[in-house]
Design a protein around this motif. Structure first.
Motif, short mmCIF file in Angstrom:
data_model
loop_
_atom_site.label_atom_id
_atom_site.label_comp_id
_atom_site.label_asym_id
_atom_site.label_seq_id
_atom_site.Cartn_x
_atom_site.Cartn_y
_atom_site.Cartn_z
N ASP A 98 -27.62 8.01 -31.57
CA ASP A 98 -28.91 7.57 -31.04
C ASP A 98 -28.83 7.33 -29.53
O ASP A 98 -29.18 6.26 -29.02
N GLY A 99 -28.32 8.33 -28.82
CA GLY A 99 -28.20 8.23 -27.37
C GLY A 99 -28.00 9.60 -26.74
O GLY A 99 -28.15 10.62 -27.41
N TYR A 100 -27.65 9.60 -25.47
CA TYR A 100 -27.60 10.82 -24.68
C TYR A 100 -26.27 10.97 -23.96
O TYR A 100 -25.71 9.99 -23.48
N ILE A 101 -25.83 12.22 -23.87
CA ILE A 101 -24.64 12.56 -23.09
C ILE A 101 -25.09 13.47 -21.96
O ILE A 101 -25.67 14.54 -22.20
N ILE A 102 -24.83 13.06 -20.72
CA ILE A 102 -25.17 13.89 -19.57
C ILE A 102 -24.04 14.90 -19.40
O ILE A 102 -22.88 14.52 -19.26
N TYR A 103 -24.39 16.18 -19.40
CA TYR A 103 -23.36 17.21 -19.23
C TYR A 103 -23.57 18.06 -17.98
O TYR A 103 -22.76 18.93 -17.68
N HIS A 104 -24.63 17.81 -17.24
CA HIS A 104 -24.88 18.56 -16.00
C HIS A 104 -25.54 17.63 -14.99
O HIS A 104 -26.46 16.89 -15.34
N ALA A 105 -25.05 17.68 -13.75
CA ALA A 105 -25.66 16.91 -12.65
C ALA A 105 -25.52 17.74 -11.38
O ALA A 105 -24.47 18.33 -11.13
#
Length: 88
Positions: free
Chosen positions: A65-72
């Motif tokens: 129930d969350g998010y993983i940032i894989y691009h910035a």
């Protein structure tokens, strides 16, 4: 949106976890991208701690129930700015 992780791939452009977290927390525009495999990505634009406009892509993880940032990326690409409805 609860941030659960920053993938090491998101750091490849020389950004720090602090930069990315700040941009995530200050995101002012985003859109949902439904993936062919049933997954969900979100593309966001926000400001990092140095007031730089940053593009983020995060994958929703339903099991956590969350998010993983894989691009910035700083600055955001024109394509993302057009998709999100923000002009340079």
């Amino acid at each position: 949106m609860e941030l659960i992780a920053i993938h090491p791939h998101a750091l490849k452009h020389g950004l720090t976890e602090t930069d990315i977290t700040c941009a995530w927390n200050s995101a002012f525009a985003w859109f949902r991208r439904d993936l062919e495999n049933g997954g969900i990505d979100y593309v966001l634009v926000g400001l990092d701690g140095r007031s730089r406009l940053m593009e983020l892509v995060a994958r929703y993880c339903p099991d956590r129930d969350g998010y993983i940032i894989y691009h910035a990326l700083v600055p955001p690409t024109r394509k993302v700015l057009r998709e999100i409805g923000v002009d340079r």
